[in-house]
Enzyme design. Sequence first.
Site, PDB file in Angstrom:
ATOM      1  N   CYS A 130      -9.940   2.775  -4.702  1.00 22.14           N
ATOM      2  CA  CYS A 130     -10.600   1.471  -4.659  1.00 22.14           C
ATOM      3  C   CYS A 130     -11.136   1.148  -3.272  1.00 22.14           C
ATOM      4  CB  CYS A 130      -9.620   0.368  -5.077  1.00 22.14           C
ATOM      5  SG  CYS A 130      -9.237   0.317  -6.832  1.00 22.14           S
ATOM      6  N   MET A 131     -10.418   1.580  -2.242  1.00 18.55           N
ATOM      7  CA  MET A 131     -10.775   1.216  -0.870  1.00 18.55           C
ATOM      8  C   MET A 131     -11.817   2.126  -0.246  1.00 18.55           C
ATOM      9  SD  MET A 131      -7.161   0.049   0.855  1.00 18.55           S
ATOM     10  CE  MET A 131      -6.412   1.672   0.689  1.00 18.55           C
TER      11      MET A 131
END
Length: 400
Positions: free
Chosen positions: A383-384
Amino acid sequence: MDSEVGKLRTVLLHRPGAELKRLTPRNNDKLLFDGVPWVDRAQAEHDAFAEVLRGRDVEVLLLADVLREALDDSRAHSAGVTTAVDERKLGTQLADALRSYLSTVDPAGLADVLTAGLTFEELPVAEGASLVRRMHHAHDFAIDPLPNLLFTRDSSAWIADRVAIASLSMPARRRETSVLDLIYAYHPRFRASARAYGAHSAPVEGGDVLLLAPGVLAIGVGERTTPAGAESLARSAFAEGLAHTVLAVPIAQDRATMHLDTVCTMVDSDAVVMYPAIRDSLTAFTLRPQDDTVAVSGPAPFLEAAANAMGIDRLRVIDTGLDPVTAEREQWDDGNNTLALAPGVVVAYERNAETNARLAHAGIEVLPIAGSELGSGRGGPRCMSCPIIRDGDQFTATSD
């Protein structure tokens, strides 16, 4: 970007900043965080994450830096001011005054406003006569902060040599689209890049898009990506020769499974780490181009449909956790949300010890990182990160 596991060369991250310091117990739910993070620790954890990537020869681009550089272009600066100010919220008088003020702010200052927002207390003093201003609490937001910029995968994703600007569904995240639009339209490194999807199309978020193999996409359809969004992205990918098969994968519409990559990510060219509770129930509709339309078949079991589309006998599956309770805990803590740096090499949160042990037993090298504060927004290493370049990123998709 042709796959999830090719050797990662360049990635876009966003180091947590002042926008996280805007989170309070009063607003964290609205801003999609499960708690109020310790920002200094979140920054330290993120710095360590970035260093792990650099240690594997990955070029790390930081979103705040490229945004400032994009805003050096006067056209980007003007567009940034326009998109930041919501006249429906502020009224004509205050909106005009705020636009005038922001037009004088330097690129670094405007980048800070675009990411961290602006409270009514921080507005120029001269506008105190506005009814809108006087009726708002001093610490209310005139421009909302964007704490979820941390999760760069969701707001944009690369498919082959094109960037898809996400159409974000949650109100707290919609302005992220304009920030990424500025970067890709005006930063010297990206402004020549073609688009794979438009930010004003039906909702699609990057966390729902998996590049299973060259020409094969899987798109989760659930809380954040709609069926219309999945079909629209599929049509775009077919029209541009970016894919020959798209799998639309229904997922539960709840917080724990907000994106497909919360339950399944690739860890090798033929292997996924997957939440065992959905392993046998996850299905997929198969979309392929047919003349001037799209042919839809299924649903079929996801693992079967994926292997068929990828042209392999089967996908190897590595289960999250050790037992049902551990699996549920580690899925919630993003045990499935791994970032592949190369085939068989992934970054994962260290807290998911049982899942990481399963990965290692299956021959996957795990690079563990701390995530006690980073995880408060419900997102892991995948996600990051927004991968931009991987080895082997050259192909033109052809239909079967």
